[in-house]
Scaffold this active site. Structure first.
Site, short mmCIF file in Angstrom:
data_model
loop_
_atom_site.label_atom_id
_atom_site.label_comp_id
_atom_site.label_asym_id
_atom_site.label_seq_id
_atom_site.Cartn_x
_atom_site.Cartn_y
_atom_site.Cartn_z
N THR A 77 37.72 -10.27 1.36
CA THR A 77 37.17 -10.99 2.52
C THR A 77 38.27 -11.77 3.23
O THR A 77 38.38 -11.74 4.45
CB THR A 77 36.04 -11.93 2.09
OG1 THR A 77 35.06 -11.18 1.34
CG2 THR A 77 35.38 -12.56 3.29
N GLY A 132 37.70 -16.65 0.33
CA GLY A 132 36.38 -16.19 -0.09
C GLY A 132 35.99 -16.84 -1.41
O GLY A 132 36.67 -17.73 -1.91
N ALA A 133 34.88 -16.39 -1.98
CA ALA A 133 34.42 -16.88 -3.28
C ALA A 133 33.72 -15.73 -4.00
O ALA A 133 33.27 -14.77 -3.37
CB ALA A 133 33.48 -18.06 -3.12
N LYS A 144 35.58 -19.04 -8.17
CA LYS A 144 36.67 -18.35 -7.50
C LYS A 144 37.64 -17.83 -8.55
O LYS A 144 37.63 -18.26 -9.68
CB LYS A 144 37.41 -19.31 -6.56
CG LYS A 144 36.59 -19.74 -5.36
CD LYS A 144 37.38 -20.61 -4.41
CE LYS A 144 38.70 -20.01 -3.97
NZ LYS A 144 38.56 -18.69 -3.35
N GLY A 145 38.49 -16.91 -8.14
CA GLY A 145 39.61 -16.51 -8.98
C GLY A 145 39.53 -15.16 -9.63
O GLY A 145 40.44 -14.77 -10.35
N GLU A 153 45.03 -20.51 -5.41
CA GLU A 153 43.97 -20.79 -4.44
C GLU A 153 43.52 -22.24 -4.54
O GLU A 153 43.39 -22.93 -3.52
CB GLU A 153 42.78 -19.85 -4.69
CG GLU A 153 43.04 -18.41 -4.31
CD GLU A 153 41.90 -17.48 -4.72
OE1 GLU A 153 41.87 -16.35 -4.23
OE2 GLU A 153 41.05 -17.89 -5.55
N LYS A 171 27.13 -12.58 -2.71
CA LYS A 171 27.78 -13.58 -3.57
C LYS A 171 26.85 -14.75 -3.92
O LYS A 171 27.24 -15.63 -4.67
CB LYS A 171 29.04 -14.12 -2.89
CG LYS A 171 30.05 -13.04 -2.49
CD LYS A 171 30.56 -12.28 -3.69
CE LYS A 171 31.52 -11.17 -3.30
NZ LYS A 171 32.78 -11.66 -2.78
#
Length: 198
Positions: A77, A132-133, A144-145, A153, A171
Protein backbone atom coordinates in the site's frame (compact mmCIF):
# COMPACT_ATOMS: atom_id res chain seq x y z
CA UNK A 1 -7.99 11.44 10.60
CA UNK A 2 -4.24 11.84 10.78
CA UNK A 3 -3.66 12.48 14.50
CA UNK A 4 -1.15 10.19 16.13
CA UNK A 5 -0.34 9.50 19.75
CA UNK A 6 3.08 7.89 19.80
CA UNK A 7 4.35 9.09 23.18
CA UNK A 8 4.49 5.59 24.66
CA UNK A 9 6.04 4.06 21.57
CA UNK A 10 3.60 1.17 21.96
CA UNK A 11 0.25 2.62 20.92
CA UNK A 12 -0.49 4.14 17.54
CA UNK A 13 -3.78 5.99 17.13
CA UNK A 14 -5.04 6.86 13.71
CA UNK A 15 -7.94 6.55 11.35
CA UNK A 16 -8.03 4.17 8.43
CA UNK A 17 -8.76 5.21 4.93
CA UNK A 18 -11.27 2.66 3.64
CA UNK A 19 -11.82 2.92 -0.05
CA UNK A 20 -14.93 1.29 -1.44
CA UNK A 21 -16.72 1.84 -4.69
CA UNK A 22 -19.69 0.13 -6.31
CA UNK A 23 -22.13 0.95 -9.09
CA UNK A 24 -25.49 -0.79 -9.24
CA UNK A 25 -27.76 -0.68 -12.28
CA UNK A 26 -31.37 -1.69 -11.68
CA UNK A 27 -33.08 -4.24 -13.90
CA UNK A 28 -35.10 -2.64 -16.68
CA UNK A 29 -38.52 -3.81 -17.89
CA UNK A 30 -39.52 -3.01 -21.48
CA UNK A 31 -42.85 -1.06 -21.42
CA UNK A 32 -46.10 -2.42 -22.87
CA UNK A 33 -45.15 -6.07 -22.51
CA UNK A 34 -45.87 -8.72 -19.96
CA UNK A 35 -42.48 -10.33 -20.28
CA UNK A 36 -39.50 -9.07 -18.35
CA UNK A 37 -36.61 -8.43 -20.65
CA UNK A 38 -33.26 -8.50 -18.89
CA UNK A 39 -32.00 -5.36 -20.64
CA UNK A 40 -29.70 -4.49 -17.75
CA UNK A 41 -29.76 -7.13 -15.06
CA UNK A 42 -28.31 -5.98 -11.78
CA UNK A 43 -24.63 -5.13 -12.28
CA UNK A 44 -22.14 -4.45 -9.54
CA UNK A 45 -18.70 -3.24 -10.54
CA UNK A 46 -16.19 -3.39 -7.74
CA UNK A 47 -12.62 -2.21 -7.64
CA UNK A 48 -9.78 -4.68 -7.31
CA UNK A 49 -7.75 -4.84 -4.10
CA UNK A 50 -4.84 -3.02 -5.74
CA UNK A 51 -7.15 -0.29 -7.03
CA UNK A 52 -8.55 0.21 -3.52
CA UNK A 53 -5.03 0.47 -2.09
CA UNK A 54 -4.02 2.93 -4.79
CA UNK A 55 -7.09 5.09 -4.19
CA UNK A 56 -6.42 5.26 -0.45
CA UNK A 57 -2.69 5.88 -0.93
CA UNK A 58 -3.28 8.76 -3.34
CA UNK A 59 -5.67 10.34 -0.83
CA UNK A 60 -3.02 10.06 1.88
CA UNK A 61 -0.50 11.92 -0.30
CA UNK A 62 -2.87 14.93 -0.28
CA UNK A 63 -1.47 15.65 3.21
CA UNK A 64 2.00 16.25 1.78
CA UNK A 65 2.89 19.86 0.94
CA UNK A 66 5.93 21.32 -0.79
CA UNK A 67 8.97 21.68 1.45
CA UNK A 68 8.01 18.84 3.77
CA UNK A 69 10.15 16.04 5.17
CA UNK A 70 8.13 12.87 4.52
CA UNK A 71 8.44 9.45 6.13
CA UNK A 72 8.05 6.80 3.44
CA UNK A 73 6.50 3.55 4.61
CA UNK A 74 7.06 0.00 3.45
CA UNK A 75 4.65 -2.47 1.89
CA UNK A 76 2.30 -2.85 -1.05
CA UNK A 77 0.00 0.00 0.00
CA UNK A 78 2.79 2.43 0.93
CA UNK A 79 4.41 1.73 -2.45
CA UNK A 80 1.43 3.39 -4.17
CA UNK A 81 1.98 6.50 -2.04
CA UNK A 82 5.67 6.60 -2.96
CA UNK A 83 4.76 6.28 -6.64
CA UNK A 84 2.31 9.16 -6.29
CA UNK A 85 4.90 11.37 -4.58
CA UNK A 86 7.30 10.65 -7.43
CA UNK A 87 4.66 11.67 -9.99
CA UNK A 88 3.82 14.91 -8.19
CA UNK A 89 7.50 15.84 -7.90
CA UNK A 90 8.08 15.08 -11.56
CA UNK A 91 5.18 17.22 -12.79
CA UNK A 92 6.07 20.09 -10.43
CA UNK A 93 2.98 19.87 -8.23
CA UNK A 94 5.25 19.24 -5.23
CA UNK A 95 8.70 20.77 -4.72
CA UNK A 96 11.54 20.47 -2.21
CA UNK A 97 10.33 17.19 -0.73
CA UNK A 98 12.78 15.00 1.18
CA UNK A 99 11.84 11.41 1.90
CA UNK A 100 12.99 9.30 4.84
CA UNK A 101 12.54 5.66 3.78
CA UNK A 102 11.74 2.89 6.25
CA UNK A 103 13.40 0.06 4.30
CA UNK A 104 15.91 -0.71 1.58
CA UNK A 105 13.02 -1.62 -0.72
CA UNK A 106 11.39 1.79 -0.23
CA UNK A 107 14.77 3.50 -0.57
CA UNK A 108 15.33 1.86 -3.96
CA UNK A 109 11.81 2.66 -5.16
CA UNK A 110 12.00 6.31 -4.10
CA UNK A 111 15.48 6.74 -5.55
CA UNK A 112 14.34 5.34 -8.90
CA UNK A 113 11.53 7.94 -8.94
CA UNK A 114 13.90 10.82 -8.27
CA UNK A 115 12.69 11.54 -4.71
CA UNK A 116 15.48 13.20 -2.67
CA UNK A 117 16.27 11.03 0.37
CA UNK A 118 17.78 11.36 3.84
CA UNK A 119 18.26 9.17 6.89
CA UNK A 120 16.57 9.72 10.23
CA UNK A 121 19.93 10.81 11.63
CA UNK A 122 20.08 13.53 8.96
CA UNK A 123 16.41 14.53 9.32
CA UNK A 124 15.31 13.71 12.90
CA UNK A 125 12.14 15.83 12.62
CA UNK A 126 9.62 14.63 10.04
CA UNK A 127 6.51 16.58 9.01
CA UNK A 128 4.36 13.65 7.95
CA UNK A 129 4.81 9.89 7.61
CA UNK A 130 2.69 7.72 5.33
CA UNK A 131 2.46 3.97 5.80
CA UNK A 132 0.09 1.03 5.78
CA UNK A 133 -0.88 -1.40 8.55
CA UNK A 134 -1.47 -5.13 8.83
CA UNK A 135 -4.45 -4.90 11.18
CA UNK A 136 -6.64 -2.12 12.58
CA UNK A 137 -9.16 -2.64 15.40
CA UNK A 138 -12.21 -0.48 16.32
CA UNK A 139 -10.04 1.53 18.77
CA UNK A 140 -7.69 2.38 15.88
CA UNK A 141 -4.88 0.33 17.41
CA UNK A 142 -2.76 -1.27 14.74
CA UNK A 143 -0.40 -4.13 14.01
CA UNK A 144 2.51 -3.24 11.75
CA UNK A 145 5.70 -4.87 10.60
CA UNK A 146 4.74 -8.03 8.75
CA UNK A 147 6.58 -6.60 5.76
CA UNK A 148 9.84 -6.91 7.68
CA UNK A 149 10.47 -3.24 8.53
CA UNK A 150 8.79 -2.98 11.95
CA UNK A 151 11.48 -1.09 13.87
CA UNK A 152 12.36 1.35 11.10
CA UNK A 153 8.69 2.13 10.52
CA UNK A 154 8.09 2.79 14.23
CA UNK A 155 11.15 5.03 14.55
CA UNK A 156 10.27 7.13 11.51
CA UNK A 157 6.62 7.42 12.55
CA UNK A 158 7.56 8.37 16.14
CA UNK A 159 9.73 11.18 14.74
CA UNK A 160 6.80 12.51 12.67
CA UNK A 161 4.47 15.36 13.59
CA UNK A 162 1.67 13.61 11.71
CA UNK A 163 1.14 9.96 10.75
CA UNK A 164 -1.24 9.02 7.95
CA UNK A 165 -2.05 5.30 8.04
CA UNK A 166 -3.49 3.75 4.89
CA UNK A 167 -5.58 0.58 5.07
CA UNK A 168 -8.41 -1.01 3.14
CA UNK A 169 -11.31 -2.95 4.61
CA UNK A 170 -9.45 -6.28 4.50
CA UNK A 171 -7.23 -5.04 7.37
CA UNK A 172 -10.11 -4.34 9.77
CA UNK A 173 -10.36 -6.75 12.74
CA UNK A 174 -12.48 -6.95 15.89
CA UNK A 175 -9.34 -7.04 18.02
CA UNK A 176 -5.60 -7.09 17.40
CA UNK A 177 -4.51 -10.56 16.35
CA UNK A 178 -7.91 -11.12 14.75
CA UNK A 179 -6.38 -12.08 11.43
CA UNK A 180 -4.71 -15.07 13.18
CA UNK A 181 -1.44 -14.25 11.44
CA UNK A 182 1.93 -13.96 13.17
CA UNK A 183 2.60 -10.93 15.36
CA UNK A 184 5.79 -9.24 14.13
CA UNK A 185 8.81 -8.78 16.37
CA UNK A 186 12.02 -7.26 15.03
CA UNK A 187 15.40 -6.53 16.60
CA UNK A 188 17.87 -4.64 14.40
CA UNK A 189 20.68 -2.11 14.66
CA UNK A 190 19.41 1.09 13.04
CA UNK A 191 19.80 4.85 13.65
CA UNK A 192 21.68 4.41 16.90
CA UNK A 193 22.39 8.15 17.16
CA UNK A 194 18.67 8.95 17.09
CA UNK A 195 17.95 6.29 19.73
CA UNK A 196 20.70 7.62 22.02
CA UNK A 197 19.28 11.15 21.69
CA UNK A 198 15.82 9.96 22.74
Amino acid sequence: ITESDLSSGLRIKMAAFIAKSAFVARPTVRPFTRRRVPMAAQVQATLSQDELKKQAAWKAVDYVKSGMIVGLGTGSTAAFAVDRLGQLLKDGTLKDIVGVPTSIRTYEQAKSLGIPLATLDEQPKIDVAIDGADEVDPNLDVVKGRGGALLREKMVEMASDKFVCIVDDTKLVEGLGGSKLAMPVEIVQFCHKYTVQR
